[in-house]
Design a protein around this motif. Structure first.
Motif: not given
Length: 741
Positions: A47, A157, A159, A201, A203, A324, A356, A387-390
């Protein structure tokens, strides 16, 4: 072989079995938390790649330590083992050490004690295979804690590794300044470098902006680094309404930098040694929530008899930077009517989003039996994704129903006729309407049809009569609406079969002079009986209303009699009379209740009526003519100044304030549309600086650019009526000719 020789040969093997049992249990206790810690370390290294090297080094050191510990654990050390057995078990009488000495070195007493210890140790081993205690509680708690840590690392998430590029290696971007150029020896900014680091998040790798105006994801960290020609006061970054002084870079006396996280679009410029750069735009790209498109099933799905009780679900999910988590939420509805029970079941689909991805098609199968459904039940479901940002998004709710095979779906009732015309609410007025319609169509009907329709209307009259008869306490058809007297005009029309009693015509006496014992008994019980069909005691109507309602029933009876005997014209007067009496009864039974409220004082009609005096009669009004505030006053003032400059008129240095007041309005528009207003904002700043220095405009072509931009900011004027053009000479002569006789 003697018993002593046998015991001496069995002693080392007995202690070795105890040591091996303890070592195996301790090995399992050590491996469980170590494996959990290794899984957490591997997940964390995947991660967060930037910490992967350190985690792998720690994992390698842990493996080495575990191997050393296990080697020492599996080494057979009999003396410490014997001492521990003596401490743990009093039955061994502190004599376990005798098992380590050969029998030939023991005296008779020691040899007997050695045999006694062997027997006791055999008995203890048989009773408790795990002779030496090994606590499991600490090992299991530590293993559970490490598994929780691994789960948290899995759902956090990811990184990506940060790039090795820095602001020092970024290319320089051109930077322009407004106003008069600085002298050659004056300190100035030589270069500007921009490094944009998107949030973890996303990437996305950090990148160097090639132009002063650039785009960046929301939440990006922007670093400005400037190099000046010689040391002076620190440059200042104006980012929107913020003034951020740049700090000196350690090890480089001519370099300054500032760092800021930008979440919204903004304009920025640099100030240094009295010089101000042009305005440049940072356009922020917002992070949109995931989008979900349900491919199958349809919004409503019916699982028919014979089909498999399962429904496939396919959802296409997309996101800007990565997905996610996902899950499907199903609500099961069981039962019918008020006995419906709802149960919500959520199923995690995050395993399908490994890595992801930015786009993926989720698949899931609704197993109706596993959800607890049976025939006739329903399930409502929807799909959620993060998503990765919740940020979360979900689909609409879809319905799946399992066909109920117990419902009778025969087609026999399909062929039955359905009367789609609503039935009349039969009232006395409707009976009159039907009767008048029958009379108007009488000449076109044959005798059988006429009799049938008249009999139907008579039946409706009977139903209505029985309905009103219940108000009089009459509960039986024979006693409802019987008239007390027969009109004189109808006596000759009675005949057999008309529903009246003509027993005396057949020789039956009208009265009986000797009443039977049954009638005598009825007369005795009469005072003690509750008579439902007694019109005098079965209601609480007033006597006047009761008498009038009794006449209504009599009129209905007479109308029914004539309709049954196919005489609709004679029945019509009785129907009208019954309707008129019914309306009178309705008015008579109404109750008036005066409303409580404000009672105004009586008006002095004798003094004010018909005098024509209107003083004080008008409603007071407060009216004031207020001029509408001018919209965009700063923009209009700047446009007036630009108009004078375009016509060649001169402007004072104080007029530059008019352009400065219009600058924030134009800057706000440049934030929304940099391509349309950013150039005009730069030209406005140049014109303002030149006007303040009492210099001519640096670029005459800037005036129309700024003027067009400010004009576009003004609201659209309301359409005003235009006067019609006056007719010309020919039109006037034509109109005059039309008016001549």
């Amino acid at each position: 072989m003697s018993p002593s020789v046998i015991s001496a040969a069995a002693e080392p093997g007995l202690l070795r079995r105890v040591a091996r049992s303890y070592a195996s249990r301790r090995t399992v206790q050590l491996l469980l938390p170590f494996l959990a810690a290794s899984g957490a370390a591997l997940i964390a290294a995947k991660r967060w790649p930037q910490a992967g090297t350190a985690l792998l080094v720690l994992l390698g050191l842990g493996v080495i330590a575990l191997v050393v510990w296990l080697v020492r654990l599996w080494q057979f050390r009999p003396q410490p083992l014997a001492r521990r057995l003596d401490r743990e078990f009093a039955e061994l009488e502190d004599s376990t050490g005798l098992l380590l000495r050969p029998t030939s070195d023991l005296n008779l007493l020691e040899e007997l004690q050695q045999q006694h210890v062997v027997e006791r140790l055999d008995a203890l081993t048989a009773a408790t295979p795990a002779l030496l205690p090994a606590p499991w509680r600490t090992s299991l708690l530590l293993t559970g804690l490490l598994l929780v840590v691994a789960g948290v690392c899995w759902f956090l998430p990811a990184q990506t590794a940060q790039p090795t590029a820095t602001v020092a290696t970024a290319p320089a971007v051109p930077l322009r300044f407004v106003g008069k150029p600085a002298p050659a020896k004056a300190p100035r900014i030589q270069e500007l470098k921009l490094l944009v680091t998107p949030p973890a998040y996303t990437r996305r790798a950090a990148f160097a902006a090639a132009q002063p105006s650039f785009q960046a994801p929301a939440g990006s960290r922007v670093r400005w680094r400037v190099r000046v020609s010689r040391r002076a006061s620190a440059p200042v970054l104006e980012l929107g309404k913020q003034r951020i002084p740049l700090r000196a870079v350690p090890g480089d006396s001519l370099a300054f930098e500032a760092e800021q996280i930008v979440n919204s679009s903004a304009l920025y410029r640099m100030r240094f040694a009295g010089q101000t750069s042009e305005d440049y735009a940072i356009e922020i790209i917002p992070d949109r929530a995931p989008t979900l498109q349900l491919v199958s099933p349809k919004p409503y799905t019916l699982v028919e008899f014979g089909q498999k009780p399962q429904v496939g679900v396919r959802v296409t999910v997309r996101d800007d930077y990565g997905l996610s988590r996902a899950r499907v939420v199903a609500t099961v509805a069981k039962g019918e009517g008020e006995a419906v029970k709802f149960t919500e079941v959520a199923t995690d689909l995050s395993a399908q989003l490994r890595g992801q991805p930015t786009q993926h098609q989720l698949t899931y199968t609704l197993q109706l039996r596993q959800l607890g459904l049976t025939y006739g039940d329903e399930v409502y479901f929807y799909v959620q994704a993060w998503d990765n940002h919740q940020q979360m998004a979900r689909t609409d709710t879809y319905l799946v129903q399992w066909e109920d095979t117990t419902v009778d779906a025969s087609g026999a009732d399909i062929s039955l006729g359905v009367n789609v015309v609503p039935a009349y609410f039969r009232s006395q007025r409707q009976v009159i309407i039907d009767t008048e319609k029958l009379l108007s169509e009488r000449k076109e009907l044959d005798q059988s049809t006429l009799a049938s329709r008249a009999n139907e209307i008579g039946h409706d009259q009977k139903v209505l009569r029985m309905r009103y008869g219940k108000f009089m306490g009459e509960e039986f058809d024979e006693s409802i609406g019987q008239a007390d007297a027969i009109p004189e005009g109808e006596k000759e029309e009675h005949h057999e079969g008309d529903g009246h009693d003509h027993g005396h015509a057949h020789g039956t006496p009208a009265t009986d002079a000797n009443p039977s014992s049954l009638e005598t008994t009825a007369a005795l019980m009469d005072p003690y009986m509750h008579k439902h069909d007694d019109a005098e005691t079965a209601d609480f109507l007033e006597p006047a209303v009761k008498a009038k309602l009794s006449v209504v029933l009599s009129q209905m009876w007479e109308a029914e009699l004539r309709l049954r005997t196919v005489r609709p014209a004679e029945a019509l007067p009785y129907e009208y009379k019954a309707l008129r009496l019914l309306k009178e009864v309705q008015q008579q039974t109404r109750v008036y209740v005066k409303k409580a409220g404000y009672t105004p004082p009586p008006m002095p009609e004798a003094t004010v009526r018909l005098t024509g005096e209107l003083v004080g009669a008008a409603t007071p009004q407060r009216r004031a003519d207020v001029a509408a505030p001018a919209s965009q006053p700063a923009v209009r003032a700047a446009l007036a100044l630009l108009g004078r400059l375009r016509r060649g008129q001169s402007a004072a240095a104080a007029d530059a304030a008019l352009l400065d007041r219009a600058g924030p309005v134009l800057a706000q528009a440049a934030l929304q549309r940099p391509g349309a207003y950013l150039t005009a904002l730069r030209d406005l700043r140049q014109l303002s600086a030149a006007m303040r220095a009492s210099q001519p405009a640096p670029c005459p072509e800037c005036l129309p650019v700024v003027e067009r931009a400010l004009t576009a900011l003004l609201p659209t004027p309301a359409p005003a009526p235009t006067p019609a053009s006056a007719p010309n000479r020919l039109s006037r002569r034509y109109l005059q000719a039309l008016g001549q006789p």
